[in-house]
Design a protein around this motif. Sequence first.
Motif, short mmCIF file in Angstrom:
data_model
loop_
_atom_site.label_atom_id
_atom_site.label_comp_id
_atom_site.label_asym_id
_atom_site.label_seq_id
_atom_site.Cartn_x
_atom_site.Cartn_y
_atom_site.Cartn_z
N LEU A 233 0.85 -1.19 0.00
CA LEU A 233 0.00 0.00 0.00
C LEU A 233 0.89 1.24 0.00
N ASP A 234 0.50 2.22 -0.78
CA ASP A 234 1.34 3.42 -0.86
C ASP A 234 1.08 4.37 0.30
N TRP A 235 -0.16 4.41 0.76
CA TRP A 235 -0.51 5.28 1.88
C TRP A 235 -1.54 4.58 2.75
N VAL A 236 -1.46 4.84 4.03
CA VAL A 236 -2.52 4.41 4.95
C VAL A 236 -3.02 5.65 5.67
N VAL A 237 -4.26 5.99 5.43
CA VAL A 237 -4.87 7.16 6.07
C VAL A 237 -5.70 6.64 7.24
N THR A 238 -5.39 7.14 8.40
CA THR A 238 -6.02 6.58 9.60
C THR A 238 -6.93 7.61 10.27
N VAL A 260 2.10 6.50 6.67
CA VAL A 260 0.88 6.51 7.49
C VAL A 260 0.51 7.97 7.74
N TRP A 261 -0.69 8.32 7.42
CA TRP A 261 -1.05 9.74 7.29
C TRP A 261 -2.20 10.11 8.22
N SER A 262 -1.89 10.93 9.20
CA SER A 262 -2.96 11.45 10.08
C SER A 262 -2.55 12.83 10.60
N PRO A 263 -2.36 13.78 9.69
CA PRO A 263 -1.79 15.08 10.10
C PRO A 263 -2.72 15.92 10.96
N LYS A 288 1.35 15.07 -2.64
CA LYS A 288 2.21 13.90 -2.48
C LYS A 288 1.72 12.70 -3.29
N LEU A 289 0.47 12.73 -3.70
CA LEU A 289 -0.10 11.55 -4.35
C LEU A 289 0.27 11.49 -5.83
N GLN A 290 0.42 10.26 -6.28
CA GLN A 290 0.69 10.04 -7.70
C GLN A 290 -0.34 9.09 -8.26
N SER A 291 -0.62 9.27 -9.51
CA SER A 291 -1.62 8.43 -10.17
C SER A 291 -1.26 6.95 -10.01
N GLY A 292 -2.27 6.16 -9.69
CA GLY A 292 -2.05 4.72 -9.56
C GLY A 292 -1.68 4.28 -8.15
N GLN A 293 -1.36 5.22 -7.29
CA GLN A 293 -1.03 4.82 -5.91
C GLN A 293 -2.27 4.30 -5.19
N ARG A 294 -2.03 3.38 -4.27
CA ARG A 294 -3.13 2.80 -3.51
C ARG A 294 -3.13 3.34 -2.09
N VAL A 295 -4.31 3.76 -1.69
CA VAL A 295 -4.48 4.41 -0.40
C VAL A 295 -5.50 3.61 0.41
N ALA A 296 -5.11 3.19 1.60
CA ALA A 296 -6.06 2.50 2.49
C ALA A 296 -6.57 3.49 3.52
#
Lengths: 316, 336
Positions: A233-238, A260-263, A288-296
Amino acid sequence: MDGLYAGSFAYALGAHKRHVRESAGAGLLRSAPEDLESAGFRWHHLCGPDETAYDLARAAVAEIAERGELGHIDAIVYATCLPAEWPHANGPIRDVKDLMDFPAGRLQAEFGLSRAIVVGLHQQACTGMLGALRLAGALLSTEPQWRRVLCVTADRFPAGAFYEQAYNLISDGAAACVVGRDRAPCRLLTVHQISNGGLARAGDDETVGTYFAYTHRLVREAAARVGTAPSALDWVVTQNTHEKAWQILARLLEIDHDRVWSPSLPDAGHVISADVIVNLSALLASGKLQSGQRVALVMAGFGLNWQAAVLEVAQP
Amino acid sequence: MTTLITGAGGYLGRRIAAALHDEDVILAMRGADKRERPGAQEVIPIDLCEENPFAELDPRRITRIIHAAAVIRFDVDRDTARRVNVAGTARVREFAERCERLERFVLLSTLYSAGRRQGDVREVRHDDAGFVNHYEWSKWAAEECVLEPPGLPVTVVRLPTVISEDDGTVGQYNAFHHTIRLYYSGLLTLLPGDPATPLSLATAGFTVDAVTALLDAEPGIYQACSGPVSLGTAVDTAFSVFERDADFMRRMLPRPVPCDQASFHDMVSAARALRGGPLQPALASVAPFAEQLYLSKSFRTERLRAAWPGYRTADPVALVESVCAHLVERRFNAAR
């Protein structure tokens, strides 16, 4: 969930921003303020006395409307964590119609969403927003003519309640987004949920104690549903919770903690079911995001419920 | 032959005294009344933290000392561990040196006096390999205290973790039982340690038999270890017992996820701020020995087996199973 997108993310927070020490002084917390600060919490947002959860929902949806992104809504899925805000009766309720003042219907009328049907979702606690995404996807799958579903979550704590649950500092807040067939910032790949009704009355400590094993399982299973592993996974947003929690989970799941992203943790605390959208909005705005990246997107809530959505960036 | 047992009011001390019921035994107990026991075993009050605890005891009577008195909590603070386990042992040694008829001075130690060392642990004197907690350090220091300078007929018996009586009932809760309770109650779903790490668990009967058998053996160091069980197997066995319990099954609690040491440390650190509920003290009780679960050790027992013809290994899985069944049946309420 082929061909479905999620976008038009918006949120609204309670009007009054308070520091954790101020709220401690006001008797709104169970924990000592320094303990909550050590977890990463600083500020939270509370509704004023006359501000309702519906007001927050309306504010979030109004932002979408102001952007011109609220057209052609076929359904509203409105998720709440807490029971509806019933009118204060002076005595026994004689006419139960007073208990059926449903916010989704009010939202439909207020924004002129005349073609939309309404669906309420209110037993998934702080995971309800992701449940709304799942329901939206399911509705669009079964209604080929439909194009867009408005997902909303909104809650405020009742006056006098502690603004703390399971050692998390709480904010009143709402979030909204649109799930549809039209291209939007994110493709919605899947939503995965685990429920354990055996822990329906779990206390704060059991909730914390079971958090790790269930979230570990949730993320692994959600990643597997899209044919990948957590580490890919490219990013995990919590949701906003103790900052150590995801340091631990990132190690267990072999996820780079920098992803892991929770700013909004220090500024907003745990916004019931909305903070994952608050954080996702920040990630979308970060560049920061790029096309095709997967974000949970990962959330846990009472019930006990755990939900994760996996998105793919379509338009960074 | 007269045997002095320190800590004779403690869990193992009582059982060792009972095993020597037909011998001339003096039971040294902290806070005990000075009176004869009905079984002819004499009781004397002893506080090893006092300057001259054996002032009223004639050393010429004593031919054997079994030093069982100790603080045996993994979370003991450094000062208490030093005062009781180290300085207290030094006072027993001073007394032993005055016992001119002394034939054996037995120190009950722990397998974990090995500290942070890994791999094969032999029945020899340890050097300082570092320690996970003050308890381990203090028991190592107590061993040093009786072994150096040499000259006394010293036997060090390094004991396993005693988790039950021979019948599977639990006579005293320790870190093992507290940890099992955390898993049963859902307060812990992470597993600190390497699942392959061997655990040395035993019954009180095995342990007492080992001590009494070694009273007549050559002085030296012995490791009282019955068959080890891996951490992962022990936890799986516990859950297999839990999963036969309807209350547990209704809560559908997951089996724990093995976690690395840094993650467990982070969780314990974070839990310090979770005040008021049961999680913080529960994790605090696990934390002092959790690091040991990452340090795989294999305790050698050649000397023990040579000196103890009655040595037998027990089925460690059956032991864990019976203990967990007892704990669940009692709802972890109290020791027997």
